[in-house]
Write an enzyme that holds these catalytic residues in place. Structure first.
Site, short mmCIF file in Angstrom:
data_model
loop_
_atom_site.label_atom_id
_atom_site.label_comp_id
_atom_site.label_asym_id
_atom_site.label_seq_id
_atom_site.Cartn_x
_atom_site.Cartn_y
_atom_site.Cartn_z
N ASP A 1 105.07 9.26 -38.82
CA ASP A 1 105.44 9.94 -37.65
C ASP A 1 104.16 10.26 -37.15
O ASP A 1 103.19 10.90 -37.71
CB ASP A 1 106.17 11.21 -38.25
CG ASP A 1 107.66 11.01 -38.27
OD1 ASP A 1 107.86 10.17 -38.60
OD2 ASP A 1 108.18 12.32 -38.42
N LYS B 1 110.12 11.90 -31.05
CA LYS B 1 110.34 12.95 -31.71
C LYS B 1 109.73 14.13 -31.20
O LYS B 1 108.48 13.94 -30.45
CB LYS B 1 109.45 12.81 -32.96
CG LYS B 1 109.45 13.96 -33.90
CD LYS B 1 108.61 13.90 -35.36
CE LYS B 1 108.67 15.01 -36.29
NZ LYS B 1 107.73 14.90 -37.59
N LYS C 1 114.34 12.03 -32.93
CA LYS C 1 114.12 12.94 -33.90
C LYS C 1 113.87 14.36 -33.60
O LYS C 1 112.88 14.58 -32.78
CB LYS C 1 113.22 12.48 -34.99
CG LYS C 1 112.79 13.59 -36.20
CD LYS C 1 111.83 13.06 -37.10
CE LYS C 1 111.66 14.05 -38.37
NZ LYS C 1 110.79 13.52 -39.10
#
Length: 209
Positions: free
Chosen positions: A89, A151, A180
């Site tokens: 991430d 995300k 996400k």
């Protein structure tokens, strides 16, 4: 799919100890979460704690500011993968993005996607600092660079995920990337609202089951 298998069980605070990472992993096993999400220095330890399970280890990169050099993010990604990370991430360089240097932002994401190869790369655009047009552009850049997920948030900014932001991101990425949601999701009911919108993963430090 059950909610627990959509959760990245997360501990990213600066004061997180090795004992707390072990507890995080034990909770992930107990509740059968999809993954744990940890700072890169704890990837190897988390991998060891989760040995003989199918729970993934996710590492953040360039966290939480995203303001380091692309080479630094590349090295951190490479080391995290070597230590056993299954997913990465990364945080975009917001300063460059807001300066209009969008090609550099795209190139950085593409560089890290090249390094992650068949592993999952999620790109944190930190929605709390962007207006709607900027959120759309950042999401488009993520898709164009080959990111697997867009995300919403680090959870360390001025705000976390919102349903409106997820809907906006979804309109841009369609089925070319997954989404996400993270930051401020602290109960099951809220998590399910995001799932109903089409979110494929939830980042949460609270146990939502």
């Amino acid at each position: 799919m059950k909610l627990n298998k959509l959760i990245d069980h997360t501990l990213l605070k600066a004061t997180a100890t090795l004992a707390e990472i072990e507890t995080l992993c034990k909770e992930a096993v107990e509740y059968d979460f999809y993954s744990v999400c940890v700072n890169s220095c704890y990837v190897a330890a988390a991998k060891k704690f989760l040995a003989d399970t199918d729970i993934k280890v996710c590492s953040v990169v360039g966290f939480p500011l995203g303001a380091m050099s692309a080479k630094a993010k590349y090295f951190e990604t490479s080391q995290a993968l070597a230590d056993g990370a299954d997913e990465i991430d990364m945080v975009i360089n917001l300063g460059l993005f807001l300066s209009g240097r969008t090609a550099k932002v795209l190139d950085e994401i593409a560089l890290l996607k090249q390094e992650t190869a068949d592993k999952v790369l999620k790109v944190i655009i930190e929605t709390c600092y962007l207006n709607d047009d900027q959120k759309r552009l950042a999401s488009q850049i993520c898709v164009d660079a080959g990111a697997d997920f867009v995300k919403t948030s680090t959870g360390f900014g001025t705000g976390g995920a919102t349903l409106a932001d997820v809907q906006l991101i979804k309109e841009v990425v369609v089925d070319r990337a997954k989404i996400k949601a993270s930051g401020g999701i602290r109960n099951r009911e809220t998590a399910l609202q995001y799932i109903d919108l089409g979110v494929s993963r939830i980042g949460a430090s609270a146990i939502l089951i």
